[in-house]
Design a protein around this motif. Structure first.
Motif, PDB file in Angstrom:
ATOM      1  N   GLY A 279       0.788  -1.227   0.000  1.00 41.08           N
ATOM      2  CA  GLY A 279       0.000   0.000   0.000  1.00 41.08           C
ATOM      3  C   GLY A 279       0.814   1.267   0.000  1.00 41.08           C
ATOM      4  N   GLY A 280       2.136   1.144  -0.131  1.00 39.98           N
ATOM      5  CA  GLY A 280       2.965   2.338  -0.182  1.00 39.98           C
ATOM      6  C   GLY A 280       2.747   3.103  -1.482  1.00 39.98           C
ATOM      7  N   LEU A 281       2.572   4.401  -1.362  1.00 35.55           N
ATOM      8  CA  LEU A 281       2.375   5.255  -2.538  1.00 35.55           C
ATOM      9  C   LEU A 281       3.726   5.568  -3.155  1.00 35.55           C
ATOM     10  CD1 LEU A 281       0.434   6.959  -4.293  1.00 35.55           C
ATOM     11  CD2 LEU A 281       0.789   8.832  -2.658  1.00 35.55           C
ATOM     12  N   LEU A 282       3.936   5.120  -4.385  1.00 30.36           N
ATOM     13  CA  LEU A 282       5.226   5.247  -5.039  1.00 30.36           C
ATOM     14  C   LEU A 282       5.303   6.442  -5.971  1.00 30.36           C
ATOM     15  CD1 LEU A 282       5.752   1.490  -5.934  1.00 30.36           C
ATOM     16  CD2 LEU A 282       6.615   2.719  -3.942  1.00 30.36           C
ATOM     17  N   ALA A 283       4.187   6.784  -6.594  1.00 31.53           N
ATOM     18  CA  ALA A 283       4.178   7.896  -7.541  1.00 31.53           C
ATOM     19  C   ALA A 283       2.737   8.284  -7.801  1.00 31.53           C
ATOM     20  CB  ALA A 283       4.872   7.510  -8.842  1.00 31.53           C
ATOM     21  N   THR A 284       2.548   9.495  -8.267  1.00 31.24           N
ATOM     22  CA  THR A 284       1.212   9.963  -8.629  1.00 31.24           C
ATOM     23  C   THR A 284       1.208  10.423 -10.078  1.00 31.24           C
ATOM     24  OG1 THR A 284       1.682  12.214  -7.873  1.00 31.24           O
ATOM     25  CG2 THR A 284       0.716  10.696  -6.267  1.00 31.24           C
TER      26      THR A 284
ATOM     27  N   VAL B 109       0.217   0.079 -19.432  1.00 35.35           N
ATOM     28  CA  VAL B 109      -0.124   0.202 -18.012  1.00 35.35           C
ATOM     29  C   VAL B 109       1.136   0.184 -17.156  1.00 35.35           C
ATOM     30  CG1 VAL B 109      -2.448  -0.750 -18.237  1.00 35.35           C
ATOM     31  CG2 VAL B 109      -0.514  -2.303 -17.841  1.00 35.35           C
ATOM     32  N   THR B 110       2.263   0.578 -17.754  1.00 32.56           N
ATOM     33  CA  THR B 110       3.537   0.583 -17.024  1.00 32.56           C
ATOM     34  C   THR B 110       4.138   1.979 -16.880  1.00 32.56           C
ATOM     35  OG1 THR B 110       4.945   0.285 -18.983  1.00 32.56           O
ATOM     36  CG2 THR B 110       4.032  -1.714 -17.971  1.00 32.56           C
ATOM     37  N   GLY B 111       3.444   2.995 -17.339  1.00 36.39           N
ATOM     38  CA  GLY B 111       4.034   4.329 -17.308  1.00 36.39           C
ATOM     39  C   GLY B 111       5.268   4.420 -18.183  1.00 36.39           C
ATOM     40  N   GLY B 112       5.171   3.820 -19.383  1.00 42.14           N
ATOM     41  CA  GLY B 112       6.301   3.851 -20.294  1.00 42.14           C
ATOM     42  C   GLY B 112       7.458   2.975 -19.844  1.00 42.14           C
ATOM     43  N   GLY B 113       7.145   1.912 -19.090  1.00 38.61           N
ATOM     44  CA  GLY B 113       8.172   0.993 -18.610  1.00 38.61           C
ATOM     45  C   GLY B 113       8.699   1.307 -17.229  1.00 38.61           C
ATOM     46  N   ARG B 114       8.191   2.338 -16.608  1.00 38.99           N
ATOM     47  CA  ARG B 114       8.685   2.728 -15.286  1.00 38.99           C
ATOM     48  C   ARG B 114       8.176   1.795 -14.197  1.00 38.99           C
ATOM     49  NH1 ARG B 114       7.098   8.362 -12.205  1.00 38.99           N
ATOM     50  NH2 ARG B 114       8.405   8.062 -10.344  1.00 38.99           N
TER      51      ARG B 114
ATOM     52  N   ASP C  59      -5.090   1.515  -9.061  1.00 35.16           N
ATOM     53  CA  ASP C  59      -5.801   2.750  -9.393  1.00 35.16           C
ATOM     54  C   ASP C  59      -6.531   2.609 -10.731  1.00 35.16           C
ATOM     55  OD1 ASP C  59      -6.708   5.298  -8.929  1.00 35.16           O
ATOM     56  OD2 ASP C  59      -4.885   6.301  -9.627  1.00 35.16           O
ATOM     57  N   ILE C  60      -5.959   1.866 -11.673  1.00 34.56           N
ATOM     58  CA  ILE C  60      -6.658   1.614 -12.940  1.00 34.56           C
ATOM     59  C   ILE C  60      -7.967   0.877 -12.685  1.00 34.56           C
ATOM     60  CG2 ILE C  60      -6.541   0.279 -15.081  1.00 34.56           C
ATOM     61  CD1 ILE C  60      -3.541   0.967 -15.170  1.00 34.56           C
TER      62      ILE C  60
END
Length: 471
Positions: A98-103, A181-186, A195-196
């Motif tokens: 549940g850690g928020l890694l990026a927004t 669904v990878t944020g461009g591979g990130r 979130d999706i």
């Protein structure tokens, strides 16, 4: 479909990849739940995407003209339509704790919708399925055409994970090539998937324009997922949901793990015999129910038969398995799921909890307690087990996924006559078992009627023919 051990490895991998993606210091700084629930964004919806059924021979690649695994059921005859939509926007990334890694990470995916064509035949409930990707592609694991269409549900399959979307891109670059669904591979460990999944629920609730359900009025959205997807939904419920806006009214985790957190949204766990491996169970509560189905398999006969022609069409062939025992239990888990969805809808809308069910009897070593026929004892006992014409179990072994398929060994004429003597007595035994399950709330009348009809086809003059209701 994966084991809990494999699921745990995936979660660990998610933590490792998440740390690499953001940098160790940044990851540690962000592994703190939000102090207030974050709103869920409404994604941009495009569609319906042209081409909703296989078969435009004029296309350079016929795959470009219809959705992956488009159903071969005549939906129009049932008053249903199938449509596909693209969803896009920005999503937040979470690790498995549940850690928020990026927004605000960009994404683009698709959903497949099978819904009533008109409001008058819609029951108001949407079954939003987290597509299972264990086989390497999106799988409609919980799409059960007979039970879903006759009751008026809308079913929506949500492509939330990298493996499924990656396969779509390769299968039809023209139709799916720009999905990501990878944020461009990130984020390659499905950190955006939670979130999706939430944003898809927000899209489902919209009306008019390009809304996935057109102008249908949605009353209830149930999150459903099988096996691997149930594991993802468990992380979602336990670790992510406390931090965000609630967008689902109830959760059904099927043939897989269930949340341990006591939340406000009801959770219904339904397990096949395959999935019960310990005498230790979580207790039912006012927000949690667990049902266990004797004789049913994690992946049984009905799903395999439904998907076989679709895989031949879309991949060129369907897998064949050489299991140690004849595979694919024919105990219809879908019958129990149909009842469970009705209970979960009532629970979510009106607070009426489902009935409890007895557990399967399990030995201390995790094996099932079995009778002289080899049938598991305890649990929900559909007429295919209570009045058997075959040995159906949840156990098997051998190559690949064999351990998930259960077994099916028809009884011969001698055994049938030992059990029932006359076909009329057998039909009466089926009727009695189904009446008991109807009374207890484990079965719906339509499935009981089909079981009774199928019982009349069993041949007591020779080898028992398969019961059609074992599907």
């Amino acid at each position: 479909m994966v084991s809990l051990v494999t699921m745990a490895r995936v979660m660990v991998a998610g933590l490792v990849v998440s740390g690499l993606a953001t940098g160790p210091a940044d990851a540690d700084a962000r592994r703190t739940p939000r102090s207030a629930p974050a709103p869920v964004s409404v994604p941009t919806v495009e569609g319906p995407i042209p081409g909703s059924a296989p078969g435009d021979p004029s296309s350079p690649d016929v795959r470009d003209t219809y959705p992956w695994m488009s159903t071969n059921v005549n939906l129009a005859a049932r008053g249903y339509v199938e449509q596909e939509f693209y969803l896009s926007g920005t999503a937040d990334a979470y690790n498995a704790t549940g850690g928020l890694l990026a927004t605000d990470v960009p994404y683009r995916t698709r959903i497949i919708v099978r819904r009533p064509a008109h409001q008058a035949t819609f029951n108001g409930t949407v079954l939003a399925e987290w597509q299972n990707v264990t086989a390497g592609y999106d799988l409609d694991a919980l799409w059960s055409p007979s039970q879903i269409t006759r009751s008026g549900y809308a079913w929506v399959g949500i492509s939330a994970q990298r493996v499924g979307v990656g396969q779509l891109r390769g299968w039809s670059p023209a139709r799916y090539g720009d999905l990501d669904v990878t944020g461009g591979g990130r984020f390659t460990a499905d950190e955006l998937s939670y979130d999706i999944f939430s944003q898809a629920a927000k899209a489902i609730r919209t009306r008019g324009g390009t809304a996935p359900l057109d102008r249908l009025k949605v009353d209830t959205v149930l999150a459903i997922g099988a096996s691997q997807s149930a594991g993802r939904m468990t992380v979602y419920y336990d670790a992510v949901l406390p931090q965000i806006e609630s967008v689902f009214d109830g959760f059904a985790t099927i043939v897989g793990p269930a949340p341990t957190r006591a939340g406000s949204e009801p959770v219904f766990q339904v397990l096949s015999e395959t999935d019960v491996r310990s005498p230790v169970r979580p207790a039912d509560s006012d927000r949690f129910r667990r049902w266990e189905v004797a004789g049913a398999a994690h992946s049984g006969w009905a799903g395999q038969e439904y998907r076989r022609p679709l895989l031949v069409r879309d991949l060129g062939s369907a897998p064949e398995y050489n299991c140690d025992q004849p595979p694919f239990s024919r105990v219809p888990l879908s019958h129990v799921l149909a009842a469970a969805y009705e209970h979960l809808t009532r629970w979510a809308e009106h607070g009426v909890a489902p009935p409890t069910a007895p557990p399967l009897l399990v030995n201390p070593d995790g094996t099932k307690v079995r009778d002289e026929l080899g049938l598991a004892q305890g649990g929900i006992r559909l007429s295919q087990v209570a009045a058997p014409t075959a040995l159906n179990t949840g156990d098997n072994s051998g190559e690949s996924f064999c351990r998930l398929f259960g077994t099916h060994v028809p009884f011969d004429q001698t055994r049938l006559k030992q059990l029932y003597r006359l076909q009329a007595l057998y039909v009466a035994a089926v009727a009695k078992a189904d009446a008991d399950n109807l009374r207890k709330g484990y079965l719906l009348p339509a499935d009981a009627a089909q079981n009774l009809k199928d019982a009349t086809t069993v041949d007591f003059g020779g080898r028992a023919s398969p019961r059609l209701g074992e599907s």
